[in-house]
Design a protein around this motif. Structure first.
Motif, short mmCIF file in Angstrom:
data_model
loop_
_atom_site.label_atom_id
_atom_site.label_comp_id
_atom_site.label_asym_id
_atom_site.label_seq_id
_atom_site.Cartn_x
_atom_site.Cartn_y
_atom_site.Cartn_z
N ARG A 88 1.08 8.75 0.91
CA ARG A 88 1.26 7.68 -0.08
C ARG A 88 1.73 8.31 -1.38
NH1 ARG A 88 -1.99 6.27 -4.12
NH2 ARG A 88 -3.73 7.45 -3.22
N ARG A 89 2.83 7.79 -1.92
CA ARG A 89 3.30 8.32 -3.20
C ARG A 89 2.32 7.94 -4.31
NH1 ARG A 89 9.20 8.65 -6.11
NH2 ARG A 89 8.41 9.55 -8.04
N VAL A 90 1.95 8.95 -5.10
CA VAL A 90 1.10 8.71 -6.26
C VAL A 90 2.02 8.55 -7.46
CG1 VAL A 90 -0.78 9.57 -7.70
CG2 VAL A 90 -0.74 10.09 -5.24
N ARG A 93 3.46 14.97 -5.66
CA ARG A 93 3.99 13.61 -5.49
C ARG A 93 3.15 12.75 -4.56
NH1 ARG A 93 10.31 12.36 -4.80
NH2 ARG A 93 10.15 13.26 -6.89
N PHE A 94 2.54 13.34 -3.53
CA PHE A 94 1.90 12.52 -2.49
C PHE A 94 0.40 12.81 -2.37
CE2 PHE A 94 6.29 13.24 -0.94
CZ PHE A 94 6.74 11.93 -0.93
N ASP A 135 0.83 -1.21 0.00
CA ASP A 135 0.00 0.00 0.00
C ASP A 135 0.86 1.26 0.00
OD1 ASP A 135 -2.29 -1.54 0.06
OD2 ASP A 135 -2.45 -1.48 2.25
N GLY A 136 2.06 1.16 0.56
CA GLY A 136 2.99 2.28 0.56
C GLY A 136 2.53 3.49 1.35
N VAL A 137 1.77 3.29 2.43
CA VAL A 137 1.26 4.39 3.24
C VAL A 137 2.13 4.52 4.49
CG1 VAL A 137 -0.72 5.36 4.46
CG2 VAL A 137 -1.08 3.99 2.38
N GLY A 138 2.77 5.67 4.63
CA GLY A 138 3.67 5.85 5.76
C GLY A 138 3.30 7.06 6.61
N LYS A 139 3.95 7.14 7.76
CA LYS A 139 3.65 8.21 8.73
C LYS A 139 4.76 9.26 8.73
CE LYS A 139 3.41 5.34 12.21
NZ LYS A 139 3.19 4.79 13.56
#
Length: 549
Positions: A544-546, A513-514, A205-209
């Motif tokens: 999350r990077r798009v 980018r995000f 998913d590439g979702v970070g804090k």
């Protein structure tokens, strides 16, 4: 108005004083006691006159529309966010440009509310008003007597010497620096997001804090450093950066710092410095480090100039070099200016970027539309840009303008009349305090209509004769004084165009980018801070990077 300005009252008080002294002398013939009683009686009479008789019976502003109750000044100080209560007053108290309030000692404060009042304070009669000396002396402990804290002829001289460094040509030449630093920020945000995945998500998913407030501060510090003094602090790639840490120690939004600020605005500095409060030690040590750093940079530049190791063109690449070539400032004055540019130049834009992320979280449809606009006009976050690439984007400029309107980094500021003057056709006596409130003015229905508190970027977008959307600079308001984020007139922020350019770059890069939202969408955010406003809880985003940019 001083006691001596009213001859009949002086005569009356003198008779009372003479009678009392006669009784005292009759009962106590000791010379020192007579002097002591004379002093006490004089103080009591003057205090009674200045606190009761003059403000309630004689002051020219006593008939102006007044804030009800006696706690109006305290409400201003402890307002959260600062400026929200004056906005309520503007909406509910009928007035013709001025609202009047008093503090606990009956000192008068006025709140300008319409175009004419704001014009008089910030432009027509601007040098009739100065920052109160206690406020200036406290701020000078941090940033010296630079552009923000200087007044009168000193301010005029400094502004005249520094204005060439902030002309639009010089600022536009800095877009490449700003965009390069923004690119470094994007890479570091991506690394941090990957290293700190959101709970409950899959790795793919590439979702970070991330905490955006800290990163915004590091970005803007790395832009203002090279731009103002030719020194790259490399704080984006070096989390342990002493300059960034020093500013955070001083400006981090806490209740303790707000209380410390109130104390310093209330007491003379010689007294406030001696209060056994740990904040005094923090302020002294951190400002000493910042001043030492700026002084070292000034001396390095001066040595380079003396040894002809740099050309005039190289020196003019930053503001410090321009000051050295101009020869208008002493070394101490240059250090003061550098501290001012560092503090004001990075903290305000960092605050704006943080609040921009918050508003785009609250309004995800604008986040999506803005990303589409950016990607349609800029190939990637690594592509070189020019000022036209960003300044021509209508939604980008609309979003940035709305953020600066709704969340002005400095939501309130104070002035004091140093001589009798007029505001909105009303006589304002010397000593009257003036509350300039960007938070309230920028949202006032008088200027912005019933949706003045709503995030609506379209108000900053026009349509040309060919049907193309283009940015506008007034937001549909009838006067420039409807938005006073950077103030106006001779005391307006000299770096406002620099800040807007820096802000455009940062927003374009991050949104391009995000995709992002709050880690906890239900978290309540409080705007506070001793000087600039920041989210007390921090701005904790899930990013999350798009792909594709």
């Amino acid at each position: 108005m001083a006691l001596g300005d009213n001859i009949p009252l002086v005569a009356a008080f003198s008779l009372v004083e003479a009678y009392l002294l006669q009784r005292i002398v009759f009962e106590e013939t000791t010379y020192h006691k007579v002097l002591l009683y004379t002093f006490i009686v004089t103080l009591l009479i003057q205090g009674f006159f200045s606190i009761i008789i003059y403000p309630l019976l004689l002051s020219p502003v006593r008939h102006l529309p007044k804030v009800p109750g006696s706690a109006s000044h305290s409400q201003l100080i402890f307002d959260t966010p600062r400026g929200s209560t004056p906005l309520i007053w503007m909406k509910t108290i009928p007035n013709e440009g001025i609202i009047h309030m008093r503090d606990n000692l009956n000192t008068s404060y006025i709140l300008p509310t319409n175009h004419q009042a704001l014009l008089d304070v910030m432009s027509t009669n601007t040098y009739d008003f100065e920052k109160p000396w206690r406020m200036r002396n406290f701020l000078a402990r941090i940033i010296g007597f630079g552009m923000i804290t200087s007044e009168g002829v000193h301010h005029k001289r400094q502004r005249k010497a520094l204005t060439p460094g902030f002309n639009i040509k010089n600022i536009r030449s800095m877009y490449s620096l700003m965009w390069h630093k923004t690119g470094l920020l994007l890479d570091e945000l991506e690394k941090e997001g990957k290293a700190n995945p959101m709970e409950g998500t899959k790795p793919e998913d590439g979702v970070g804090k991330i905490e955006m407030g800290e990163w915004a501060t590091r970005l803007t510090l790395d832009i203002i450093g090279p731009a103002s003094m030719g020194r790259d602090f490399n704080s984006i790639q070096n989390k342990s950066n002493k300059v960034a840490e020093s500013f955070a120690s001083i400006l981090e939004p806490t209740k303790e710092k707000m209380a410390f600020l109130v104390m310093n605005f209330t007491l003379p500095q010689w007294m406030a410095k001696r209060v056994p409060w740990r904040m005094n030690n923090i302020l002294e040590s951190e400002t000493a480090y910042l001043r030492k750093t700026c002084n070292e940079i000034v001396q390095e530049k001066r040595i380079q100039l003396a040894q002809s190791k740099v050309s005039a063109e190289d020196l003019e690449a930053d503001i410090l070099g321009t000051m050295l070539l101009g020869g208008d400032f002493t070394d101490t004055e240059m250090v003061d200016q550098m501290l001012t540019f560092l503090a004001a130049g990075h903290e305000t834009t960092a605050s704006a970027l943080t609040w921009c992320c918050y508003l785009l979280h609250q309004n995800p449809e604008y986040q999506t539309r803005l990303r589409e606009e950016i990607r349609a006009n800029i190939p990637s976050g690594n592509s070189p840009i020019t000022h036209q690439d960003l300044e021509s984007l209508p939604l980008l400029n609309g979003v940035c303008q709305e953020v600066l309107r709704l969340y002005p980094p400095v939501p309130t500021t104070i002035r004091e009349a140093v001589r009798g003057t007029t505001v909105a056709g009303k006589y304002i006596p010397k000593g009257t305090r003036v509350v300039l409130c960007p938070w309230a003015i920028n949202r006032s229905p008088l200027f912005w209509g019933e949706n003045g508190e709503e995030f609506y970027p379209e108000r900053w977008i026009d349509t040309d004769k060919n049907g193309n959307q283009i940015p506008n600079n007034n937001g549909g308001a009838s006067t420039n004084f409807a938005q006073i984020t950077f103030l106006h007139g001779q005391r307006s922020c000299i770096g406002k165009d620099f800040a807007r350019a820096e802000f455009r770059c940062a927003v374009a890069g991050v949104v391009g980018r995000f995709a992002f939202e709050m880690q906890d969408p239900n978290q309540e955010i409080h705007a506070s801070g001793s000087v600039t406003i920041k989210p007390v809880e921090g701005m904790h985003l899930a990013i999350r990077r798009v792909e594709g940019w």
